[in-house]
Design a protein around this motif. Sequence first.
Motif, PDB file in Angstrom:
ATOM      1  N   SER A 159      -3.338   4.892  -3.199  1.00  0.00           N
ATOM      2  CA  SER A 159      -4.125   6.001  -2.676  1.00  0.00           C
ATOM      3  C   SER A 159      -3.684   7.295  -3.341  1.00  0.00           C
ATOM      4  CB  SER A 159      -3.934   6.095  -1.154  1.00  0.00           C
ATOM      5  OG  SER A 159      -4.637   7.204  -0.643  1.00  0.00           O
TER       6      SER A 159
ATOM      7  N   ILE B 218       0.835  -1.205   0.000  1.00  0.00           N
ATOM      8  CA  ILE B 218       0.000   0.000   0.000  1.00  0.00           C
ATOM      9  C   ILE B 218       0.865   1.248   0.000  1.00  0.00           C
ATOM     10  CG2 ILE B 218      -0.206   0.138   2.530  1.00  0.00           C
ATOM     11  CD1 ILE B 218      -3.152   0.992   2.090  1.00  0.00           C
TER      12      ILE B 218
ATOM     13  N   LYS C  59      -4.779   6.851   3.751  1.00  0.00           N
ATOM     14  CA  LYS C  59      -4.026   5.627   3.462  1.00  0.00           C
ATOM     15  C   LYS C  59      -3.676   4.898   4.754  1.00  0.00           C
ATOM     16  CE  LYS C  59       0.201   5.541   3.406  1.00  0.00           C
ATOM     17  NZ  LYS C  59       1.125   5.186   4.502  1.00  0.00           N
TER      18      LYS C  59
ATOM     19  N   ASP D 146      -1.468  11.262   3.515  1.00  0.00           N
ATOM     20  CA  ASP D 146      -1.411   9.848   3.893  1.00  0.00           C
ATOM     21  C   ASP D 146      -2.308   9.472   5.073  1.00  0.00           C
ATOM     22  OD1 ASP D 146       0.021  11.050   5.875  1.00  0.00           O
ATOM     23  OD2 ASP D 146       1.827   9.843   5.633  1.00  0.00           O
TER      24      ASP D 146
ATOM     25  N   THR E 294       0.742   5.918  -1.027  1.00  0.00           N
ATOM     26  CA  THR E 294       0.170   7.070  -1.718  1.00  0.00           C
ATOM     27  C   THR E 294       1.066   7.380  -2.912  1.00  0.00           C
ATOM     28  OG1 THR E 294      -0.598   7.939   0.399  1.00  0.00           O
ATOM     29  CG2 THR E 294      -0.602   9.451  -1.454  1.00  0.00           C
TER      30      THR E 294
ATOM     31  N   ARG F 190       4.266   7.596   1.544  1.00  0.00           N
ATOM     32  CA  ARG F 190       3.600   8.533   0.644  1.00  0.00           C
ATOM     33  C   ARG F 190       4.580   9.040  -0.397  1.00  0.00           C
ATOM     34  NH1 ARG F 190       3.009  13.194   5.184  1.00  0.00           N
ATOM     35  NH2 ARG F 190       5.192  13.661   5.391  1.00  0.00           N
TER      36      ARG F 190
END
Lengths: 228, 215
Positions: free
Chosen positions: A153, A100, A112, A109, A102, A131
């Motif tokens: 994200s 995962i 996220k 973030d 950003t 991020r």
Amino acid sequence: MADEARKKEIYEKLRNGVIQYDEDACREGAQEALDAGLDANEAIFDGLVSGMEEVGRLFEAQEYFVPEILMCADALYAGLDILKPHCKQMDLGVRGSVVIGTVEGDVHDIGKNLVKMMFDVAGFHVYDLGRDVPLDKFVDEQLKTDSELVCLSAMMTTSMVGMPTVIEKIKAKNPDCMIMIGGAPTSKDLADKWGADGYAEDASNALKEAIKMVGFLKKLRDEKLNKK
Amino acid sequence: MDAEPLKRFLKTEGATLVGIGDVTAALSSEIIHLRRGIAIAVNRNLNRETVDQLIRLQALAEGWLRAKGYRSLSIPADSDRKKDKMITKLYKLFCHKTAATCSGLGWVGKNGLLINREYGSKLSWATVLTNAPFRADAPTSQSECGDCDLCVRHCPSGAVKGEHWTLADPLKEIVSYEKCRALKTRRISHSSKPNCGFCITVCPYSRNGNNHGTT
Ligand code: B12
Ligand code: B12
Ligand code: SF4
Ligand code: SF4
């Protein structure tokens, strides 16, 4: 168990704590929620996150500026730090790993991190890239970890345009991997258009989607194995 | 808007100096709406209690402003103490010396420190930025170091270059922080006070018969 009125009062305290960037109030509210036996997860989303949503509105109305936003985020995290360890671990029978982050050009973030937290409590193994993540990093990390799921994200219309590139590259290298996107400017339509396998508008739905997707993927893989 | 009531209030609460500077020229886009810098100084060495005292004064100033409906942002005396916060990222966007020169409380000496005519460079500073439309004090535009070069000669690391600071070119490098830091790193292993601080102690302005206790 606390009654409805008390519960409402505590959530309101968490919400206002975030809006008024009052870290102490958030810490107190979080402790009160635990003492009253409330569900930590619910306290996070109906209290803290609901406050951050209002902060977003205040920012757009130019009532709040960047310093306030950052202080609100600090208040949110102050409450989150206390509540997070008490989120009920859910055993959903699905295990998997998730990459995962950003996307490049975007430092937002908070959302996220909430999605990540949901994955954590559900027992997923999460590789968090943070991020402002270079697009190729997602591709590399997926290959390295052989994760079932990649979550992208983006909070800005200017950064989300990097998503289709990542999706395309991952699919080219590993068609068996599932990709989910999210963040305010994204939508189900965009996800479909860009070839993502899933979309969710908030963190709890992100988890539900993920479980569905990973379950589906496992079934596919098992079928493949059985054929061999 | 008159800042005297706030200044008086903070002084009764223990501030040695309080100034209001127009800091517009030094603001980045994130904080461009906070055009006044309230420079607060206490006549103490920077230690834990001093930092706590400055935090208290900043909180009082912020409360005063909030009650009147104004925004504010406190830049702490020691931002290292709040490392893991998101707001910390904004602290490095603003420098206490800037608020002090802009409010006329001193100049940046050849030693790179804020020098106040009365207290020299032994003051500890903190800043509160605000959008309150205070009338600003007159800024300091020039260094008053003159021909003195004591700090240049006494700096053991050769960090102090001997340049004059002016408000017109406020960002000129006056001290090589590289060199100062390198010395600190070397001293850290064998000294409980790795910052040698000769540039402070040697300055005549800092020795002007003021009682700079260590407390
Ligand atoms: C907080 C914030 C900031 C903070 C970010 C702090 C941080 N570390 O995150 C700071 C102050 C640093 C910031 C900076 C900037 N911001 Co800003 N920011 C916001 C704000 C107010 C709130 C975002 C937020 O945290 N919401 C709360 C969380 C909980 O919600 P969420 O992020 O939407 O996440 C939920 C869902 O989206 C979903 N989700 C999120 N990610 C994912 C991922 C997956 C896979 C899934 C399934 C789901 C999912 O689940 C989450 C939880 O339920 C929004 C306004 C708004 N209304 O959204 C603007 C906003 C996003 N920012 C904006 C802008 C323009 C900026 C700046 C350029 C500067 C500026 N002009 O203010 C810079 C950008 C710097 C950069 N390069 O990224 C714009 C973006 C406009 C656009 N182009 O689309 C917004 C929309 C405000 C606006 N209307 O102007 N910002
Ligand atoms: C070395 C150092 C010291 C040495 C200084 C040696 C020396 N001769 O200068 C010692 C140990 C003595 C010291 C003391 C202090 N320090 Co010191 N120090 C540092 C350190 C490690 C490096 C400094 C540096 O690189 N500065 C960068 C240069 C470019 O900026 P500058 O010279 O400081 O400031 C310039 C601007 O203010 C500008 N300016 C002035 N007026 C105006 C007006 C306008 C309009 C504009 C645009 C610009 C402008 O001119 C100055 C000179 O070029 C930093 C930490 C770090 N990692 O950065 C802390 C740091 C700079 N120090 C800090 C502080 C707070 C202090 C003290 C003020 C402590 C206190 N609260 O009392 C005292 C200073 C006392 C005084 N009277 O000035 C803070 C500053 C925070 C801030 N937001 O400003 C830092 C960042 C540490 C921290 N994390 O908190 N320090
Ligand atoms: S602290 Fe010491 S080394 Fe650093 S500038 Fe001052 S005198 Fe030089
Ligand atoms: S020692 Fe002399 S030159 Fe150095 S800062 Fe003090 S007055 Fe200026």
